[in-house]
Write a protein that holds these residues in place. Structure first.
Motif, PDB file in Angstrom:
ATOM      1  N   UNK A 271       0.836  -1.192   0.000  1.00 39.74           N
ATOM      2  CA  UNK A 271       0.000   0.000   0.000  1.00 39.74           C
ATOM      3  C   UNK A 271       0.877   1.251   0.000  1.00 39.74           C
ATOM      4  N   UNK A 272       0.265   2.363  -0.289  1.00 43.30           N
ATOM      5  CA  UNK A 272       0.907   3.666  -0.158  1.00 43.30           C
ATOM      6  C   UNK A 272       0.196   4.434   0.939  1.00 43.30           C
ATOM      7  N   UNK A 273       0.936   4.942   1.897  1.00 46.80           N
ATOM      8  CA  UNK A 273       0.343   5.616   3.050  1.00 46.80           C
ATOM      9  C   UNK A 273      -0.400   6.876   2.616  1.00 46.80           C
ATOM     10  N   UNK A 274      -1.673   6.970   3.004  1.00 45.11           N
ATOM     11  CA  UNK A 274      -2.421   8.208   2.802  1.00 45.11           C
ATOM     12  C   UNK A 274      -2.344   9.019   4.098  1.00 45.11           C
ATOM     13  N   UNK A 275      -3.066  10.119   4.155  1.00 44.36           N
ATOM     14  CA  UNK A 275      -2.994  10.981   5.333  1.00 44.36           C
ATOM     15  C   UNK A 275      -3.471  10.266   6.596  1.00 44.36           C
ATOM     16  N   UNK A 276      -4.495   9.433   6.467  1.00 46.59           N
ATOM     17  CA  UNK A 276      -5.030   8.710   7.618  1.00 46.59           C
ATOM     18  C   UNK A 276      -4.004   7.722   8.163  1.00 46.59           C
ATOM     19  N   UNK A 277      -3.396   6.942   7.269  1.00 50.08           N
ATOM     20  CA  UNK A 277      -2.384   5.971   7.699  1.00 50.08           C
ATOM     21  C   UNK A 277      -1.167   6.698   8.253  1.00 50.08           C
ATOM     22  N   UNK A 278      -0.791   7.803   7.628  1.00 53.09           N
ATOM     23  CA  UNK A 278       0.354   8.586   8.112  1.00 53.09           C
ATOM     24  C   UNK A 278       0.114   9.073   9.540  1.00 53.09           C
ATOM     25  N   UNK A 279      -1.104   9.567   9.799  1.00 49.84           N
ATOM     26  CA  UNK A 279      -1.424  10.047  11.133  1.00 49.84           C
ATOM     27  C   UNK A 279      -1.432   8.942  12.168  1.00 49.84           C
ATOM     28  N   UNK A 280      -1.793   7.753  11.749  1.00 51.94           N
ATOM     29  CA  UNK A 280      -1.870   6.611  12.664  1.00 51.94           C
ATOM     30  C   UNK A 280      -0.506   6.007  12.950  1.00 51.94           C
TER      31      UNK A 280
ATOM     32  N   UNK B 236       2.845   7.180  11.743  1.00 47.45           N
ATOM     33  CA  UNK B 236       4.064   7.985  11.812  1.00 47.45           C
ATOM     34  C   UNK B 236       4.865   7.952  10.529  1.00 47.45           C
ATOM     35  N   UNK B 237       4.492   7.074   9.584  1.00 50.61           N
ATOM     36  CA  UNK B 237       5.115   7.100   8.264  1.00 50.61           C
ATOM     37  C   UNK B 237       4.564   8.301   7.488  1.00 50.61           C
ATOM     38  N   UNK B 238       5.403   8.897   6.649  1.00 48.21           N
ATOM     39  CA  UNK B 238       4.968  10.053   5.865  1.00 48.21           C
ATOM     40  C   UNK B 238       3.965   9.626   4.791  1.00 48.21           C
ATOM     41  N   UNK B 239       3.019  10.494   4.493  1.00 55.93           N
ATOM     42  CA  UNK B 239       2.087  10.229   3.395  1.00 55.93           C
ATOM     43  C   UNK B 239       2.871  10.022   2.104  1.00 55.93           C
ATOM     44  N   UNK B 240       2.474   9.028   1.326  1.00 57.74           N
ATOM     45  CA  UNK B 240       3.171   8.703   0.096  1.00 57.74           C
ATOM     46  C   UNK B 240       4.212   7.606   0.245  1.00 57.74           C
ATOM     47  N   UNK B 241       4.473   7.168   1.483  1.00 58.71           N
ATOM     48  CA  UNK B 241       5.459   6.112   1.730  1.00 58.71           C
ATOM     49  C   UNK B 241       4.904   4.759   1.301  1.00 58.71           C
ATOM     50  N   UNK B 242       5.730   3.966   0.620  1.00 57.64           N
ATOM     51  CA  UNK B 242       5.320   2.621   0.214  1.00 57.64           C
ATOM     52  C   UNK B 242       5.527   1.659   1.384  1.00 57.64           C
ATOM     53  N   UNK B 243       4.483   0.901   1.687  1.00 60.46           N
ATOM     54  CA  UNK B 243       4.489   0.030   2.856  1.00 60.46           C
ATOM     55  C   UNK B 243       3.980  -1.364   2.512  1.00 60.46           C
TER      56      UNK B 243
ATOM     57  N   UNK C 195       8.915  -0.066  11.128  1.00 60.95           N
ATOM     58  CA  UNK C 195       7.703  -0.825  11.454  1.00 60.95           C
ATOM     59  C   UNK C 195       6.782  -0.028  12.367  1.00 60.95           C
ATOM     60  N   UNK C 196       5.505  -0.079  12.073  1.00 57.74           N
ATOM     61  CA  UNK C 196       4.469   0.303  13.031  1.00 57.74           C
ATOM     62  C   UNK C 196       3.552  -0.896  13.177  1.00 57.74           C
ATOM     63  N   UNK C 197       3.298  -1.293  14.415  1.00 50.87           N
ATOM     64  CA  UNK C 197       2.426  -2.440  14.659  1.00 50.87           C
ATOM     65  C   UNK C 197       1.410  -2.110  15.736  1.00 50.87           C
TER      66      UNK C 197
END
Length: 243
Positions: A107-116, A118-125, A221-223
């Motif tokens: 996935x690619x981090x959107x603003x919601x995932x980034x806020x949850x 700590x990865x920057x928006x647009x980061x490939x995960x 990692x974020x878990x």
């Protein structure tokens, strides 16, 4: 990166203590004996013992030696003060653990995932849902987000085993520290479905959220680890520091 000598000594002594080769309150072999047993320096032995002290397994007593203060517990327990994989905790708790991968995607981090996370928006995960069993009881659901550039080659097969084993022994990553937050949260439909929980008995989950960093200072990692409350038990060893 090969493991240091003191780490292997620490793990060996820890395993022997957990196996009750040393009785509760018994003194461990002397420093001189340990140096001869492990064919190492005194400093190496002292570093291994220092780790056992930090983990609450032993206590150093001036003029007497090192005393075993470890007490095994009946209920499965997890550690707060150290970074331990599910596979390692299963072995320490002397239980049969297995992992089922429920979801594995890129996935690619959107603003919601980034806020949850700590990865920057647009980061490939890599996003992974995993269900952990102990003695065939489904007890934990992990929602893992891994930085794709740092954890290259990750597969569902690896995720069903030990990801940390892959990171350390295949990618030769050094895992350094993890920032953790413990909360109590409402049960979700996923929790109810896979953990076989009845909301009439339990309407909440024990949740551990962690951001984990490697030796380059990169959060890889974020878990969010969601535990059944009737099997939830974390332990730590607290040390009072001089003011």
């Amino acid at each position: 990166m090969p493991k240091s000598k003191y780490e292997s000594i620490y793990k060996d002594l820890k395993q022997k203590i957990e196996a009750e080769e040393f009785s509760y309150q018994e003194l461990l072999p002397s420093e001189h004996t340990l140096v001869q047993t492990y064919h190492c320096s005194r400093n190496t032995v002292r570093r291994a013992i220092a780790n056992l002290v930090t983990d609450g397994y032993v206590q150093t007593i001036q003029g007497k030696g090192v005393r075993n203060i470890f007490r095994p517990v009946e209920q499965t327990s997890y550690t707060i003060g150290s970074i331990e994989s599910f596979k390692e905790s299963s072995i320490r708790n002397r239980q049969n653990g297995r992992t089922e991968v429920l979801c594995f995607m890129e996935i690619t981090a959107d603003d919601k995932i980034a806020g949850k996370t700590g990865f920057a928006a647009g980061t490939e995960l890599y996003y992974i849902q995993r269900l952990h069993y102990l003695d065939e009881k489904p007890l934990i659901i992990n929602h893992n987000y891994f930085l794709k550039s740092a954890v290259c080659g990750l597969t569902p097969e690896i995720a069903s085993g030990s990801i940390y084993d892959y990171l350390e022994h295949t990618l030769h990553m050094t895992i350094v520290n993890s920032k953790r937050v413990v909360t109590v949260e409402k049960i979700t439909q996923i929790d109810e479905k896979y953990l076989h929980m009845d909301v009439r008995d339990y309407n909440c989950m024990a949740v551990i959220s962690s951001q984990t960093y490697n030796s380059d200072g990169v959060m890889f990692e974020f878990t969010q680890s969601r535990h059944r409350p009737d099997y939830f038990r974390f332990q730590d060893n607290a040390v009072r520091r001089p003011l």
